[in-house]
Enzyme design. Structure first.
Site, PDB file in Angstrom:
ATOM      1  N   LYS A 153       0.797  -1.054   0.015  1.00  0.00           N
ATOM      2  CA  LYS A 153       0.171   0.077   0.056  1.00  0.00           C
ATOM      3  C   LYS A 153       0.890   1.451  -0.066  1.00  0.00           C
ATOM      4  O   LYS A 153       0.380   2.252  -0.734  1.00  0.00           O
ATOM      5  CB  LYS A 153      -1.023   0.108   1.137  1.00  0.00           C
ATOM      6  CG  LYS A 153      -1.993  -0.734   0.985  1.00  0.00           C
ATOM      7  CD  LYS A 153      -3.038  -1.156   1.950  1.00  0.00           C
ATOM      8  CE  LYS A 153      -4.242  -1.928   1.798  1.00  0.00           C
ATOM      9  NZ  LYS A 153      -5.384  -2.121   2.814  1.00  0.00           N
ATOM     10  N   TYR A 174     -11.175 -10.134   9.287  1.00  0.00           N
ATOM     11  CA  TYR A 174     -12.516 -10.869   8.910  1.00  0.00           C
ATOM     12  C   TYR A 174     -12.046 -12.329   8.684  1.00  0.00           C
ATOM     13  O   TYR A 174     -11.010 -12.650   8.602  1.00  0.00           O
ATOM     14  CB  TYR A 174     -13.281 -10.275   7.657  1.00  0.00           C
ATOM     15  CG  TYR A 174     -12.434 -10.353   6.525  1.00  0.00           C
ATOM     16  CD1 TYR A 174     -11.493  -9.176   6.327  1.00  0.00           C
ATOM     17  CD2 TYR A 174     -12.274 -11.489   5.775  1.00  0.00           C
ATOM     18  CE1 TYR A 174     -10.457  -9.060   5.207  1.00  0.00           C
ATOM     19  CE2 TYR A 174     -11.180 -11.434   4.469  1.00  0.00           C
ATOM     20  CZ  TYR A 174     -10.433 -10.448   4.395  1.00  0.00           C
ATOM     21  OH  TYR A 174      -9.595 -10.225   3.292  1.00  0.00           O
TER      22      TYR A 174
END
Ligand code: ATR
Length: 277
Positions: free
Chosen positions: A69, A221
């Site tokens: 990123k 998640y």
């Protein structure tokens, strides 16, 4: 030939992005292909070279995941305000030889909380745990949702304070350490944006932060009931959620940015949801 997109990361084997974008393309009738690319970790220049090769082969856009990123941020020609504040990029669009960079992690998170979980943040007391990259990406969209109070708690308080100062804002945003949470009013929304859950750890958050009607949100998640969600549940919190909805919503933002059409997310979230109990 269909338009070409990809997600780049390392490792990339477990990515859900090709499945998510494949379902979006099917639903919206878009002619596109979407693949996963394992980006090279070194030398430093190799990431940018891989992206340039993809562009040269006709690639139109990419999602970017760990650990690239920051690399994507560095190579961009244009960056959105959100990407600039986050210092990180999770989506790129390639247009007229330019790399345009965005960060949809925060807007995806806000949309999941406000729309999917039906918990508007306006006027609420919101607590965010952590002050790393995930939080940097979420701050502007969170503030735009106009909570009454937004508190950022981190083990290294200076990191949280630096973030708050960078935004140089009004009194609704503040930073503190975990111990100070003991003496605060309970919160309506508590988001665990630390990386503690990735190693099965619990941030040192006192149970008194959870109000009885609170929503506890775990950014990670697919990990079931993490120590943070278990703490919330044991404190009597009914509304617990993990980050699968955010994953799908940030993907939908990127898809809409690339293709000009917004896909439905509910069925995709349901398909990817791993029960929390
Ligand atoms: P990311 O980009 O995923 O946010 P990061 O930038 O490495 O990752 O940030 C990790 C965050 O999780 C930090 O806020 C870190 O707290 P410190 O800055 O005080 O180190 C937090 N974190 C990691 N493990 C933690 C734990 N066991 N308890 C509390 N916070 C933790």
């Amino acid at each position: 030939m269909s338009d070409s997109y990809a997600v780049i990361g390392n490792p990339i084997g477990h990515t859900k992005s090709p499945l998510i974008h494949g379902l979006f393309a099917q639903e919206t009738g878009q002619d596109m292909r979407y693949v996963a690319i394992e980006g090279p970790l070194e030398p430093a220049q190799a990431f940018a070279d891989t992206v340039k090769d993809f562009i040269a082969a006709g690639g139109k856009g990419m999602n970017v995941t760990a650990p690239f990123k920051l690399h994507a941020f560095a190579m961009a020609d244009e960056r959105s305000e959100r990407a600039a504040l986050a210092g990180a990029v999770n989506a790129m669009k390639f247009e007229n030889g330019r790399v345009i960079a965005e960060n949809f992690d925060g807007v995806g998170l806000v949309r999941d909380i406000e729309v999917n979980l039906n918990q508007p943040m306006a006027g609420k007391r919101v607590l965010v745990l952590g002050a790393g990259g995930a939080v940097r990406g979420a701050l502007l969209p969170f503030l735009a949702a106009r909570p009454a109070q937004l508190v950022i708690a981190n083990r290294h308080v200076d990191k949280a304070k630096a973030l708050v100062e960078q935004l140089a804002l009004n009194g609704s945003l503040s930073a503190c350490g975990y111990a100070e949470l003991e003496s605060m009013e309970p919160f309506d929304l508590i988001v665990n944006a630390t990386s503690a859950s990735l190693t099965g750890q619990l941030p040192p958050v006192p149970p008194c932060v959870f109000s009885p009607h609170a929503t506890a949100y775990e950014l990670a998640y697919g990990k079931g009931l993490t120590p943070f969600l278990r703490l919330a549940r044991d404190a009597g919190v009914q509304g617990i959620a993990d980050g699968v909805g955010m994953l799908v919503e940030q993907a939908a933002e990127a898809f809409a940015w690339w293709r000009g059409v917004r896909p439905q997310t509910r069925a995709v979230i349901d398909r990817l949801t791993v029960p929390l109990n």
